[in-house]
Design a protein around this motif. Structure first.
Motif, PDB file in Angstrom:
ATOM      1  N   THR A  68       0.842  -1.191   0.000  1.00 26.92           N
ATOM      2  CA  THR A  68       0.000   0.000   0.000  1.00 26.92           C
ATOM      3  C   THR A  68       0.880   1.244   0.000  1.00 26.92           C
ATOM      4  O   THR A  68       1.743   1.390   0.881  1.00 26.92           O
ATOM      5  N   ILE A  69       0.653   2.110  -0.978  1.00 25.97           N
ATOM      6  CA  ILE A  69       1.393   3.371  -1.037  1.00 25.97           C
ATOM      7  C   ILE A  69       0.517   4.480  -0.467  1.00 25.97           C
ATOM      8  O   ILE A  69      -0.711   4.494  -0.664  1.00 25.97           O
ATOM      9  N   SER A  70       1.143   5.386   0.268  1.00 28.17           N
ATOM     10  CA  SER A  70       0.426   6.526   0.827  1.00 28.17           C
ATOM     11  C   SER A  70       1.391   7.705   0.888  1.00 28.17           C
ATOM     12  O   SER A  70       2.609   7.540   0.721  1.00 28.17           O
ATOM     13  N   ARG A  71       0.836   8.893   1.123  1.00 26.15           N
ATOM     14  CA  ARG A  71       1.712  10.062   1.215  1.00 26.15           C
ATOM     15  C   ARG A  71       1.150  11.049   2.219  1.00 26.15           C
ATOM     16  O   ARG A  71      -0.061  11.120   2.441  1.00 26.15           O
ATOM     17  N   ASP A  72       2.073  11.777   2.812  1.00 23.60           N
ATOM     18  CA  ASP A  72       1.738  12.902   3.679  1.00 23.60           C
ATOM     19  C   ASP A  72       2.237  14.132   2.925  1.00 23.60           C
ATOM     20  O   ASP A  72       3.416  14.479   2.990  1.00 23.60           O
ATOM     21  N   SER A  73       1.337  14.772   2.203  1.00 23.40           N
ATOM     22  CA  SER A  73       1.745  15.878   1.346  1.00 23.40           C
ATOM     23  C   SER A  73       2.257  17.066   2.155  1.00 23.40           C
ATOM     24  O   SER A  73       3.117  17.809   1.691  1.00 23.40           O
ATOM     25  N   ALA A  74       1.735  17.242   3.352  1.00 20.75           N
ATOM     26  CA  ALA A  74       2.197  18.350   4.198  1.00 20.75           C
ATOM     27  C   ALA A  74       3.663  18.189   4.567  1.00 20.75           C
ATOM     28  O   ALA A  74       4.386  19.174   4.737  1.00 20.75           O
ATOM     29  N   LYS A  75       4.108  16.932   4.669  1.00 23.77           N
ATOM     30  CA  LYS A  75       5.499  16.641   5.025  1.00 23.77           C
ATOM     31  C   LYS A  75       6.297  16.172   3.822  1.00 23.77           C
ATOM     32  O   LYS A  75       7.465  15.778   3.973  1.00 23.77           O
ATOM     33  N   ASN A  76       5.672  16.181   2.629  1.00 23.37           N
ATOM     34  CA  ASN A  76       6.367  15.746   1.407  1.00 23.37           C
ATOM     35  C   ASN A  76       7.008  14.382   1.591  1.00 23.37           C
ATOM     36  O   ASN A  76       8.172  14.164   1.216  1.00 23.37           O
ATOM     37  N   THR A  77       6.260  13.474   2.159  1.00 24.00           N
ATOM     38  CA  THR A  77       6.762  12.136   2.463  1.00 24.00           C
ATOM     39  C   THR A  77       5.845  11.096   1.835  1.00 24.00           C
ATOM     40  O   THR A  77       4.624  11.229   1.885  1.00 24.00           O
ATOM     41  N   VAL A  78       6.457  10.075   1.257  1.00 28.47           N
ATOM     42  CA  VAL A  78       5.704   8.964   0.682  1.00 28.47           C
ATOM     43  C   VAL A  78       6.102   7.686   1.423  1.00 28.47           C
ATOM     44  O   VAL A  78       7.260   7.521   1.823  1.00 28.47           O
ATOM     45  N   PHE A  79       5.118   6.825   1.623  1.00 29.62           N
ATOM     46  CA  PHE A  79       5.326   5.579   2.355  1.00 29.62           C
ATOM     47  C   PHE A  79       4.970   4.381   1.466  1.00 29.62           C
ATOM     48  O   PHE A  79       4.142   4.495   0.568  1.00 29.62           O
ATOM     49  N   LEU A  80       5.579   3.255   1.779  1.00 28.05           N
ATOM     50  CA  LEU A  80       5.207   2.008   1.133  1.00 28.05           C
ATOM     51  C   LEU A  80       5.108   0.943   2.211  1.00 28.05           C
ATOM     52  O   LEU A  80       6.115   0.509   2.763  1.00 28.05           O
ATOM     53  N   GLN A  81       3.883   0.566   2.519  1.00 29.68           N
ATOM     54  CA  GLN A  81       3.646  -0.522   3.474  1.00 29.68           C
ATOM     55  C   GLN A  81       3.661  -1.826   2.694  1.00 29.68           C
ATOM     56  O   GLN A  81       2.855  -2.010   1.781  1.00 29.68           O
ATOM     57  N   MET A  82       4.581  -2.702   3.067  1.00 28.07           N
ATOM     58  CA  MET A  82       4.743  -3.968   2.360  1.00 28.07           C
ATOM     59  C   MET A  82       4.406  -5.109   3.296  1.00 28.07           C
ATOM     60  O   MET A  82       5.076  -5.301   4.320  1.00 28.07           O
ATOM     61  N   ASN A  83       3.356  -5.851   2.965  1.00 29.00           N
ATOM     62  CA  ASN A  83       2.926  -7.001   3.752  1.00 29.00           C
ATOM     63  C   ASN A  83       3.080  -8.282   2.940  1.00 29.00           C
ATOM     64  O   ASN A  83       3.227  -8.231   1.710  1.00 29.00           O
ATOM     65  N   SER A  84       3.017  -9.394   3.622  1.00 24.38           N
ATOM     66  CA  SER A  84       3.123 -10.708   2.962  1.00 24.38           C
ATOM     67  C   SER A  84       4.309 -10.737   2.009  1.00 24.38           C
ATOM     68  O   SER A  84       4.196 -11.175   0.859  1.00 24.38           O
ATOM     69  N   LEU A  85       5.439 -10.307   2.494  1.00 27.01           N
ATOM     70  CA  LEU A  85       6.621 -10.214   1.638  1.00 27.01           C
ATOM     71  C   LEU A  85       7.090 -11.599   1.193  1.00 27.01           C
ATOM     72  O   LEU A  85       7.003 -12.581   1.951  1.00 27.01           O
ATOM     73  N   GLU A  86       7.573 -11.652  -0.029  1.00 24.93           N
ATOM     74  CA  GLU A  86       8.049 -12.882  -0.654  1.00 24.93           C
ATOM     75  C   GLU A  86       9.516 -12.705  -1.036  1.00 24.93           C
ATOM     76  O   GLU A  86       9.974 -11.574  -1.251  1.00 24.93           O
ATOM     77  N   PRO A  87      10.252 -13.805  -1.145  1.00 30.68           N
ATOM     78  CA  PRO A  87      11.658 -13.685  -1.571  1.00 30.68           C
ATOM     79  C   PRO A  87      11.808 -12.914  -2.883  1.00 30.68           C
ATOM     80  O   PRO A  87      12.815 -12.218  -3.077  1.00 30.68           O
ATOM     81  N   GLU A  88      10.800 -13.016  -3.739  1.00 30.24           N
ATOM     82  CA  GLU A  88      10.860 -12.320  -5.033  1.00 30.24           C
ATOM     83  C   GLU A  88      10.771 -10.796  -4.883  1.00 30.24           C
ATOM     84  O   GLU A  88      11.008 -10.061  -5.847  1.00 30.24           O
ATOM     85  N   ASP A  89      10.422 -10.323  -3.699  1.00 28.84           N
ATOM     86  CA  ASP A  89      10.377  -8.876  -3.442  1.00 28.84           C
ATOM     87  C   ASP A  89      11.755  -8.321  -3.081  1.00 28.84           C
ATOM     88  O   ASP A  89      11.908  -7.104  -2.943  1.00 28.84           O
ATOM     89  N   THR A  90      12.724  -9.195  -2.922  1.00 30.71           N
ATOM     90  CA  THR A  90      14.074  -8.752  -2.591  1.00 30.71           C
ATOM     91  C   THR A  90      14.623  -7.862  -3.697  1.00 30.71           C
ATOM     92  O   THR A  90      14.649  -8.245  -4.868  1.00 30.71           O
ATOM     93  N   ALA A  91      15.038  -6.657  -3.325  1.00 36.34           N
ATOM     94  CA  ALA A  91      15.525  -5.687  -4.310  1.00 36.34           C
ATOM     95  C   ALA A  91      15.970  -4.430  -3.580  1.00 36.34           C
ATOM     96  O   ALA A  91      15.703  -4.265  -2.379  1.00 36.34           O
ATOM     97  N   VAL A  92      16.615  -3.556  -4.321  1.00 36.38           N
ATOM     98  CA  VAL A  92      16.841  -2.201  -3.830  1.00 36.38           C
ATOM     99  C   VAL A  92      15.627  -1.382  -4.257  1.00 36.38           C
ATOM    100  O   VAL A  92      15.256  -1.385  -5.438  1.00 36.38           O
TER     101      VAL A  92
END
Length: 126
Positions: A68-92
């Motif tokens: 799930t991606i979300s942002r706090d525009s007042a703080k110019n910050t973006v988040f990425l909540q990652m659940n149920s992670l899989e080995p295939e998600d391994t990356a930079v």
């Protein structure tokens, strides 16, 4: 100029969760699109998710329902909540922003540059 600082990467077991954050700073007024891309070893960088200033989101097919991606525009910050992670998600994971506006004197200008963070490593392994 825009600076992006990412945080939240690390090592997690399959099925676990992580939350990434990216804070944008610099001399600008608004940011239209903020997003996350990732690059695994030996592969090209790919889109993970983006979110616009109006809240419209877009996800890569394999992460739908898990990230799930979300942002706090007042703080110019973006988040990425990652659940149920899989080995295939391994990356930079790289933060990306585009559609920057800034004031030059009293004139609102658009910056066509696309900005990238330095990346944060996410490793999903048991």
């Amino acid at each position: 100029q825009v600076q992006l600082v990412e945080s939240g990467g690390g090592l997690v077991q399959p099925g676990g969760s992580l939350k990434l954050a990216c804070a944008a700073s610099g001399n600008f007024f608004t940011v239209h699109t903020m997003g996350w891309y990732r690059q695994a070893p030996g592969t090209q960088r790919e889109l993970v998710a983006t979110i616009t200033s109006s809240g419209n989101t877009d996800y890569e097919e394999s992460v739908k329902g898990r990230f799930t991606i979300s942002r706090d525009s007042a703080k110019n910050t973006v988040f990425l909540q990652m659940n149920s992670l899989e080995p295939e998600d391994t990356a930079v994971y790289y933060c990306n922003v585009r559609g920057i506006t800034y004031y030059s004197g009293s004139i609102l200008m658009t910056d066509g540059t696309e900005y990238w963070g330095k990346g944060t490593l996410v490793t999903v392994s048991s």
